[in-house]
Design a protein around this motif. Sequence first.
Motif, PDB file in Angstrom:
ATOM      1  N   ALA A   1       0.826  -1.480   0.251  1.00 38.53           N
ATOM      2  CA  ALA A   1       0.106  -0.056   0.338  1.00 38.53           C
ATOM      3  C   ALA A   1       0.940   1.165  -0.010  1.00 38.53           C
ATOM      4  O   ALA A   1       0.933   2.097  -0.434  1.00 38.53           O
ATOM      5  N   THR A   2       2.152   0.952   0.789  1.00 36.58           N
ATOM      6  CA  THR A   2       2.868   2.610   0.517  1.00 36.58           C
ATOM      7  C   THR A   2       3.251   2.988  -0.670  1.00 36.58           C
ATOM      8  O   THR A   2       3.346   3.896  -1.305  1.00 36.58           O
ATOM      9  N   LEU A   3       4.085   1.355  -1.207  1.00 36.54           N
ATOM     10  CA  LEU A   3       5.037   1.591  -2.578  1.00 36.54           C
ATOM     11  C   LEU A   3       3.371   2.352  -3.836  1.00 36.54           C
ATOM     12  O   LEU A   3       4.270   2.819  -4.019  1.00 36.54           O
ATOM     13  N   SER A   4       2.872   1.582  -3.645  1.00 35.17           N
ATOM     14  CA  SER A   4       1.369   1.629  -4.581  1.00 35.17           C
ATOM     15  C   SER A   4       0.921   3.402  -4.323  1.00 35.17           C
ATOM     16  O   SER A   4       1.088   4.120  -4.716  1.00 35.17           O
ATOM     17  N   LEU A   5       1.485   4.105  -2.981  1.00 34.01           N
ATOM     18  CA  LEU A   5       0.447   5.338  -2.786  1.00 34.01           C
ATOM     19  C   LEU A   5       1.792   6.426  -2.846  1.00 34.01           C
ATOM     20  O   LEU A   5       1.718   7.192  -3.593  1.00 34.01           O
ATOM     21  N   GLN A   6       2.946   5.998  -2.809  1.00 37.01           N
ATOM     22  CA  GLN A   6       4.271   6.790  -3.652  1.00 37.01           C
ATOM     23  C   GLN A   6       4.982   6.494  -4.623  1.00 37.01           C
ATOM     24  O   GLN A   6       4.449   8.065  -5.206  1.00 37.01           O
ATOM     25  N   LEU A   7       3.400   5.495  -5.191  1.00 44.38           N
ATOM     26  CA  LEU A   7       3.918   5.341  -7.231  1.00 44.38           C
ATOM     27  C   LEU A   7       3.161   7.000  -7.332  1.00 44.38           C
ATOM     28  O   LEU A   7       3.199   7.786  -8.531  1.00 44.38           O
TER      29      LEU A   7
END
Length: 100
Positions: free
Chosen positions: A74-80
């Motif tokens: 979820a964190t990586l998706s939000l950063q992307l």
Amino acid sequence: MIQNNLLAGVTPKLTTNIAQNTATPAEVTKQFSEFLGDALNQVDAQEKNVHKMSDKFILGQVNVDQLMIASEQATLSLQLTTQIRNKVIEAYQDIMRTQI
């Protein structure tokens, strides 16, 4: 290895119509807006999944490993998503600065 499915399955649809050169600008715009909507919905679903898993973790139904993996996804998706937004804003500002 953690895989992000944010962009999976959408790119071939866009490139197929562009390669065939049969899509009108309105169709391409609609497809792009659908792509963005789907991507944002996936990010939202991942965030909701993390919240559900953290509740299950508190009850002892989920391992810490599963919770951490879901949280990182979820964190990586939000950063992307944030980086894509930043690039779109930067491109818009570059276009607005061009002199005609």
